[in-house]
Design an enzyme around this catalytic site. Structure first.
Site, PDB file in Angstrom:
ATOM      1  N   ASN A   1      10.823   1.983  -1.971  1.00 39.40           N
ATOM      2  CA  ASN A   1       9.557   2.304  -1.311  1.00 39.40           C
ATOM      3  C   ASN A   1       9.262   1.235  -0.272  1.00 39.40           C
ATOM      4  O   ASN A   1       9.705   0.095  -0.430  1.00 39.40           O
ATOM      5  CB  ASN A   1       8.413   2.254  -2.331  1.00 39.40           C
ATOM      6  CG  ASN A   1       8.267   3.538  -3.097  1.00 39.40           C
ATOM      7  OD1 ASN A   1       8.931   4.523  -2.813  1.00 39.40           O
ATOM      8  ND2 ASN A   1       7.402   3.522  -4.071  1.00 39.40           N
TER       9      ASN A   1
ATOM     10  N   ASP B   1       8.977   6.364  -7.481  1.00 40.02           N
ATOM     11  CA  ASP B   1       8.609   7.472  -8.376  1.00 40.02           C
ATOM     12  C   ASP B   1       9.831   8.208  -8.901  1.00 40.02           C
ATOM     13  O   ASP B   1       9.749   8.912  -9.902  1.00 40.02           O
ATOM     14  CB  ASP B   1       7.701   8.450  -7.636  1.00 40.02           C
ATOM     15  CG  ASP B   1       6.302   7.880  -7.467  1.00 40.02           C
ATOM     16  OD1 ASP B   1       5.821   7.231  -8.414  1.00 40.02           O
ATOM     17  OD2 ASP B   1       5.691   8.067  -6.396  1.00 40.02           O
TER      18      ASP B   1
ATOM     19  N   LYS C   1      31.527   2.393  -4.809  1.00 41.12           N
ATOM     20  CA  LYS C   1      30.887   2.838  -3.574  1.00 41.12           C
ATOM     21  C   LYS C   1      31.343   4.253  -3.250  1.00 41.12           C
ATOM     22  O   LYS C   1      32.548   4.532  -3.235  1.00 41.12           O
ATOM     23  CB  LYS C   1      31.266   1.888  -2.440  1.00 41.12           C
ATOM     24  CG  LYS C   1      30.593   2.222  -1.149  1.00 41.12           C
ATOM     25  CD  LYS C   1      31.053   1.305  -0.031  1.00 41.12           C
ATOM     26  CE  LYS C   1      30.569   1.859   1.283  1.00 41.12           C
ATOM     27  NZ  LYS C   1      31.185   1.171   2.414  1.00 41.12           N
TER      28      LYS C   1
ATOM     29  N   PHE D   1      -3.374   0.371  -7.823  1.00 40.68           N
ATOM     30  CA  PHE D   1      -3.491   0.525  -6.376  1.00 40.68           C
ATOM     31  C   PHE D   1      -3.188   1.978  -6.009  1.00 40.68           C
ATOM     32  O   PHE D   1      -2.378   2.636  -6.663  1.00 40.68           O
ATOM     33  CB  PHE D   1      -2.491  -0.386  -5.652  1.00 40.68           C
ATOM     34  CG  PHE D   1      -3.071  -1.722  -5.290  1.00 40.68           C
ATOM     35  CD1 PHE D   1      -3.264  -2.687  -6.271  1.00 40.68           C
ATOM     36  CD2 PHE D   1      -3.433  -2.012  -3.975  1.00 40.68           C
ATOM     37  CE1 PHE D   1      -3.807  -3.926  -5.948  1.00 40.68           C
ATOM     38  CE2 PHE D   1      -3.972  -3.243  -3.637  1.00 40.68           C
ATOM     39  CZ  PHE D   1      -4.162  -4.199  -4.620  1.00 40.68           C
TER      40      PHE D   1
ATOM     41  N   LYS E   1      -6.656   9.120  -9.451  1.00 42.66           N
ATOM     42  CA  LYS E   1      -5.764   8.203 -10.177  1.00 42.66           C
ATOM     43  C   LYS E   1      -6.549   7.358 -11.170  1.00 42.66           C
ATOM     44  O   LYS E   1      -6.076   7.071 -12.268  1.00 42.66           O
ATOM     45  CB  LYS E   1      -5.020   7.291  -9.194  1.00 42.66           C
ATOM     46  CG  LYS E   1      -3.824   7.993  -8.589  1.00 42.66           C
ATOM     47  CD  LYS E   1      -3.169   7.227  -7.475  1.00 42.66           C
ATOM     48  CE  LYS E   1      -2.375   8.230  -6.650  1.00 42.66           C
ATOM     49  NZ  LYS E   1      -1.759   7.710  -5.475  1.00 42.66           N
TER      50      LYS E   1
ATOM     51  N   LYS F   1      -5.195   8.007 -14.852  1.00 48.74           N
ATOM     52  CA  LYS F   1      -4.404   6.939 -15.481  1.00 48.74           C
ATOM     53  C   LYS F   1      -5.275   6.048 -16.371  1.00 48.74           C
ATOM     54  O   LYS F   1      -4.818   5.010 -16.839  1.00 48.74           O
ATOM     55  CB  LYS F   1      -3.694   6.110 -14.405  1.00 48.74           C
ATOM     56  CG  LYS F   1      -2.724   6.940 -13.539  1.00 48.74           C
ATOM     57  CD  LYS F   1      -1.770   6.069 -12.737  1.00 48.74           C
ATOM     58  CE  LYS F   1      -0.938   6.897 -11.759  1.00 48.74           C
ATOM     59  NZ  LYS F   1       0.163   6.160 -11.170  1.00 48.74           N
TER      60      LYS F   1
HETATM   61  N1  CTP Z   1       2.748   3.140 -10.554  1.00 49.88           N
HETATM   62  C1  CTP Z   1       3.360   2.768 -11.732  1.00 49.88           C
HETATM   63  N2  CTP Z   1       4.543   3.339 -12.112  1.00 49.88           N
HETATM   64  C2  CTP Z   1       5.110   4.289 -11.352  1.00 49.88           C
HETATM   65  C3  CTP Z   1       4.498   4.693 -10.159  1.00 49.88           C
HETATM   66  C4  CTP Z   1       3.315   4.097  -9.781  1.00 49.88           C
HETATM   67  O1  CTP Z   1       2.840   1.894 -12.435  1.00 49.88           O
HETATM   68  N3  CTP Z   1       6.257   4.826 -11.737  1.00 49.88           N
HETATM   69  C5  CTP Z   1       1.464   2.514 -10.189  1.00 49.88           C
HETATM   70  C6  CTP Z   1       1.468   1.725  -8.914  1.00 49.88           C
HETATM   71  O2  CTP Z   1       1.783   0.379  -9.137  1.00 49.88           O
HETATM   72  C7  CTP Z   1       0.028   1.862  -8.431  1.00 49.88           C
HETATM   73  C8  CTP Z   1      -0.380   3.234  -8.930  1.00 49.88           C
HETATM   74  O3  CTP Z   1       0.533   3.555  -9.991  1.00 49.88           O
HETATM   75  O4  CTP Z   1      -0.810   0.919  -9.038  1.00 49.88           O
HETATM   76  C9  CTP Z   1      -0.411   4.320  -7.897  1.00 49.88           C
HETATM   77  O5  CTP Z   1       0.838   4.765  -7.638  1.00 49.88           O
HETATM   78  P1  CTP Z   1       1.182   6.232  -7.012  1.00 49.88           P
HETATM   79  O6  CTP Z   1       2.669   6.345  -7.025  1.00 49.88           O
HETATM   80  O7  CTP Z   1       0.528   6.392  -5.712  1.00 49.88           O
HETATM   81  O8  CTP Z   1       0.493   7.200  -8.043  1.00 49.88           O
HETATM   82  P2  CTP Z   1       0.903   8.611  -8.513  1.00 49.88           P
HETATM   83  O9  CTP Z   1       0.086   8.872  -9.719  1.00 49.88           O
HETATM   84  O10 CTP Z   1       2.371   8.684  -8.683  1.00 49.88           O
HETATM   85  O11 CTP Z   1       0.402   9.615  -7.391  1.00 49.88           O
HETATM   86  P3  CTP Z   1       1.088  10.279  -6.110  1.00 49.88           P
HETATM   87  O12 CTP Z   1       1.005  11.704  -6.401  1.00 49.88           O
HETATM   88  O13 CTP Z   1       0.237   9.834  -4.989  1.00 49.88           O
HETATM   89  O14 CTP Z   1       2.504   9.734  -6.034  1.00 49.88           O
END
Ligand code: CTP
Length: 395
Positions: free
Chosen positions: A209, A278, A288, A320, A334, A338
């Site tokens: 990312n 994600d 490779k 965040f 979120k 969460k």
């Molecule tokens: N986060 C996490 N573990 C993951 C993905 C995200 O702990 N596998 C945490 C990030 O550190 C951040 C928060 O979740 O604090 C928001 O991440 P985001 O990927 O934007 O949230 P999602 O719920 O996955 O929503 P989106 O649909 O926007 O991807």
């Protein structure tokens, strides 16, 4: 503010060394214990006896003195210090600190210090403005040293300009101000995640990312300077470890998950600032992969660390939300989905804030319905504002 604190005062070889005697008196009056370490050059300007009499402690300048043969003295002094001040700080000592050189009692002690270190530069204007000195001061700032400004005025060399050591009364005020801030996270353990994660496709390729890690590192730095015991779980970034934080480097989302789960029960506050991938490839090729016309990689969802932390919540939990649209809506979603106490939302669509920038602008939403908005500012300043909001909620 300084009552009962131990201050390590480093005096280096400049004419302003005589003013440091006044600083010792002020620190003592403020209730601090003072240990003075002088460089050889400093002892040519002011006799150690002056500092010994004022500080009521032996002045140390010889790295190899055996007065207390059972103690490794520079380490003992560094560990004892709650605050270190170098006043006056010559260009030479500043350069040594920037390079990590430890060739005398003072530089050796400072290299072993984990407490906040204040630098009060004092030198001729041309030396102060020389790019070498300015770069060295910037290096020290980036590493968490508190570099005080040099005053303008008539200098010992007869010139007028920048380079005068800040007056002892102003040095004391800066130290007291920093100590005031320090108190609100004293005794708190703060777990912060930062940076991206890397999900290996083969030994040379990965998915990741966009994230420089700056916001998380700024939070770690700010939390340390406010007295927190900071555990920083970081993906791969090109940043210096914040002085005083414990760093736990990780690569992948799975490694970050494991490390956070291992540390979470120690934390009073958890801030998930990392841009965790994600998705990760289902398999990582052993060798490779050779180029093909098209490539299909099967991805699987990574574990959501923050959501997992929200399930069995023990610490104050902040996440965040980096968004490019509908900032408030997505962030609040979120927050509740969460089970967070706070969500810090930032718009990453603009060129001036977000990802690689030193700047950011954030909106903070809390579980109990409060919202605060902070306009564009440095990530370090915003880190302090975020911590102030957290401090209001953890009591
Ligand atoms: N986060 C996490 N573990 C993951 C993905 C995200 O702990 N596998 C945490 C990030 O550190 C951040 C928060 O979740 O604090 C928001 O991440 P985001 O990927 O934007 O949230 P999602 O719920 O996955 O929503 P989106 O649909 O926007 O991807």
């Amino acid at each position: 503010m300084l009552d009962g604190k131990n201050v390590l005062l480093g005096v280096t070889g400049g004419i302003a060394a005589y003013k440091a005697a006044n600083l010792v008196s002020m620190l003592k009056k403020a209730g601090a214990g003072v240990d003075v370490v002088m460089t050889d050059a400093a002892t040519r300007f002011v006799a150690p006896l002056t500092f010994e009499t004022l500080s009521k402690n032996a002045v140390v300048s010889d790295l190899f003195s055996r007065e207390k043969p059972w103690e490794v003295e520079h380490i003992a002094l560094a560990q004892k210090a709650d605050i270190a001040i170098v006043a006056p700080a010559t260009a030479n000592t500043i350069a040594k600190l920037a390079c990590g050189i430890a060739d005398n009692m003072l530089t050796t002690t400072l290299l072993a210090c984990t407490c906040p270190v204040f630098i009060a530069p004092a030198m001729n204007t041309a030396m102060y403005e020389n790019i070498a000195t300015q770069v060295n001061l910037q290096i020290l700032k980036d590493r968490g040293y508190i570099v005080l400004p040099a005053g303008d005025g008539e200098l010992a060399c007869g010139q007028t300009g920048a380079g005068r050591m800040l007056e002892p009364v102003d040095i004391l005020a800066a130290v007291e101000e920093a100590s005031k801030k320090k108190a609100d996270f004293e005794g708190k353990k703060v777990l912060i995640t930062a940076g991206p994660t890397r999900e290996a496709i083969d030994p040379v390729r990965y998915l990741t990312n966009r994230s420089s890690g700056r916001m998380g590192y700024a939070l770690a730095d700010a939390a340390v300077s406010r007295g927190a015991d900071v555990m920083l779980v970081s993906g791969p970034v090109a940043l210096e470890k914040p002085c005083g934080a414990s760093l736990y480097p990780v690569q992948s989302a799975a490694e970050m998950y494991d490390r956070v789960m291992e540390l979470k029960d120690k934390a009073d506050v958890i801030v998930m600032c990392a841009a965790v991938a994600d998705y990760a490839p289902v398999d990582c090729a052993e060798h490779k992969m050779k180029k093909q016309d098209a490539l299909v990689i099967e991805l699987t969802k990574t574990k959501d660390i923050l959501a997992e932390l929200g399930k069995n919540k023990r610490a104050y939990l902040a996440g965040f939300a980096a968004e490019t649209q509908n900032l408030e809506g997505y962030a609040k979603d979120k927050l509740s989905r969460k089970n967070l106490d706070m969500i810090i939302a930032n718009d990453v669509s603009g060129p001036e804030t977000g990802f690689d920038s030193e700047y950011n602008a954030v909106s903070i939403y809390t579980r109990d319905g409060n919202a605060v908005h902070f306009a564009k500012d440095t990530k370090r300043n915003l880190a302090d504002r975020i911590l102030t909001e957290i401090a209001k909620n953890i009591g």
